[in-house]
Enzyme design. Structure first.
Site, short mmCIF file in Angstrom:
data_model
loop_
_atom_site.label_atom_id
_atom_site.label_comp_id
_atom_site.label_asym_id
_atom_site.label_seq_id
_atom_site.Cartn_x
_atom_site.Cartn_y
_atom_site.Cartn_z
N GLY A 335 0.82 -1.20 0.00
CA GLY A 335 0.00 0.00 0.00
C GLY A 335 0.86 1.25 0.00
CB SER A 336 0.14 4.66 1.17
OG SER A 336 -0.96 4.88 0.30
CB ALA A 337 4.22 1.26 3.53
#
Length: 581
Positions: A335-337
């Protein structure tokens, strides 16, 4: 077949040969004729030879012997006796190999404190052929504090021989005196001095440290000689992966035993090798902090802490304990990590932190629609804020517009994607497939699509920002792996971006008063079969520690994983300054 060459082969001739071969565990045998000369009595001849017996798991046993032969018509036949097999053997004698294992070496923390080591115990064993009543035996063992079902399983395990000493349990030196008389009264029970593996109380990096236990059929087949069905071996984790190093090899003797089972002579000796202690990168204090944090997390979950300077794993935990090792072996969309990686690529292409970018409600790339959490639209904002508030509709189109084909993949490779971790225990390789089109490029830029990573790997991504470049993780102490350098300017910009995430962005729940926490949230969507679920991520670093927190199927990273990260940082900050690191 061999009996055709023997004068009047005695009863049990074939069995004697089989017992000889099995007694020494002969995997091969070679005989070299040396001389032939007349027998002293003139009735035949004597053939001298050198025997080379490969004793499985020990080595070559070489000895000299002779065979008397007599003429029978046109043929010469062996005048057989047990001495033909070995000059020391007498009627009724057998051979056996006795193995004495050294004390298993310890698994140590980075500061040499023991995580798993041996302590003196009484080993309670059973000789199956001496048992008179199994039911009474098991009842007596239970009264002495030995698990009767485990004892039954050990006694009845495949390949166990009737005359073996079969360990069925252990008692501490302090507990044994109270039950000594009970055990002494049980036919078939023997007690030996021994050691038992003790480790820091569970849970303590259970998946990684592993356990020891009674040999299994599968492990015996894999390990082979000199192991036997009754040996205690590593069953999981480092205990299994480093079995040969921790166990060493046993001293072995080929013994001549008479018909009454008494050892009469040692015919050959094979010295073993000493075990070696293993120093890990684990820090006991950090690991205890990790265990305290994950104990409060919704399950399934994983937490990893690495040393940002060396890549050494300082603490690691997965839940549930009876599940697989999610921290090292789990592969999840980040994801946005993953925007840490995408931001590095964009900064490297000339995007500046204060450059104004667009964060609309939605964008479409290659026919795929991209939105932000809650369908949010922030309009024209600085790039630093697009990162802080995790704008998918900024990062996906910027990556497709500004990065040439292969550039995002190259950036991912620079952060260790598609590189095997190279640990002694199982650990998954993070995956970044080359995007096939704009839709895939946009999805990859926000850590979706086919991008996958483990919690361990995302901790190393955070460590790359803190340490100025990515390096593989390590679990054993030693020289740290070589670092793939990150541009100093890009590293400084990423550090500022990650600081803003916690200061006022999606990661404010990771803030700890008085501490400078850098981080990135991630809410990674995945197919559930009935719709979409979300994994909750938070990756970041504080002081010299980098970390990743995952709550599998937990929802939003900022509300679920970030508070766990704050708890972790608070506990790390409370550790003594002269701790194991």
């Amino acid at each position: 077949m061999a009996s055709r060459f023997v004068t009047g082969p005695p009863a049990g001739f074939t069995a004697a040969h089989q017992d000889w071969a099995e007694g020494v565990g002969a995997s091969s045998a070679a005989f070299t004729v040396e001389e032939v000369f007349p027998a002293d009595d003139g009735a035949g001849a004597v053939v001298t030879f050198t025997a080379t017996i490969e004793v499985a798991g020990a080595g070559a046993w070489e000895y000299e012997s002779s065979v008397p032969v007599v003429r029978a018509g046109q043929r010469w036949l062996v005048d057989w006796s047990p001495a033909v097999l070995h000059p020391s053997l007498e009627e009724g004698d057998t051979l056996r190999v006795v193995r004495t294992w050294p004390t298993r070496a310890a698994i140590l923390a980075i500061d040499a404190r023991p995580i798993a080591s041996e302590q003196s115990v009484k080993v309670i064993g059973v000789v199956p052929e001496q048992v008179e009543d199994l039911t009474e035996l098991l009842a007596g063992l239970e009264a002495a504090g030995i698990d009767p079902e485990q004892a039954r399983d050990a006694i009845e395990a495949p390949a166990v021989q009737p005359d073996w000493f079969v360990p069925v349990g252990t008692l501490s030196e302090s507990a044994y005196p109270a039950v000594a008389d009970t055990l002494d009264a049980l036919p078939g029970v023997l007690v030996r001095e021994g050691t038992e593996r003790t480790r820091l109380p569970s849970p303590f990096a259970d998946h990684v440290v592993g356990s020891t236990g009674v040999m299994t059929v599968e492990l015996l087949e894999a390990l082979g000689p000199p192991y036997s069905a009754t040996d205690t071996v590593g069953r999981s984790g480092l205990e299994l992966a480093l079995e040969e190093r921790l166990a060493g090899t046993p001293d072995q003797q080929v013994q001549r035993v008479n018909r009454y089972g008494r050892m009469m002579e040692v015919l050959a000796t094979f010295p073993g090798t000493a075990p070696e202690a293993v120093t890990t990168t684990l820090d006991i204090d950090v690991q205890e902090a990790v265990e305290a944090v994950i104990a409060t997390a919704p399950e399934p979950a994983a937490v990893v802490v690495v040393d940002a300077a060396t890549g050494g794993i300082r603490g690691v935990a997965s839940r549930p304990l009876d599940g697989f090792d999610r921290a090292l072996s789990g592969l999840y969309p980040p994801g946005s990590a993953f925007k840490v990686v995408t931001a590095a690529a964009l900064l490297g292409e000339g995007v500046t932190p204060l450059q104004v970018v667009d964060c609309p409600e939605e964008v479409t790339l290659g026919g795929r629609r991209f939105t932000n959490a809650g369908e949010a639209a922030l309009g024209q904002i600085p790039f630093v804020d697009a990162f802080a508030f995790s704008c998918n509709t900024t990062f996906a189109p910027l990556a497709t517009a500004l990065l040439d084909p292969g550039e995002l993949a190259a950036a991912a490779a620079g952060f260790g994607f598609n590189t095997a971790p190279g640990l002694p225990v199982p650990a998954s390789t993070p995956v970044f497939p080359e995007p096939a089109d704009d839709a895939e490029e946009g999805a990859a830029a926000i850590g979706q699509g086919r991008v996958l990573a483990s919690p361990l790997h995302l901790a190393t991504v955070a460590a790359a920002v803190a340490g100025g470049g990515w390096q593989p993780p390590s679990l054993l102490a030693g020289e740290p792996p070589q670092r793939t350098p990150l541009s100093a300017e890009v590293a400084a910009d990423l550090a500022d971006l990650m600081l803003r995430v916690v200061a006022y962005g999606t990661g404010v729940a990771a803030a700890v008063e008085g501490e400078e926490v850098h981080g990135k949230t991630g809410t990674a969507e995945y197919e559930t079969g009935s719709g979409l679920g979300s994994h909750a991520w938070f990756i970041g670093y504080w002081e010299g520690y980098a970390f990743a927190v995952l709550v599998e199927g937990g929802g939003a990273g900022g509300t679920v994983a970030a508070p766990l990260a704050a708890d972790l940082v608070g506990r790390l900050a409370a550790l003594p300054a002269d701790g194991g690191q």
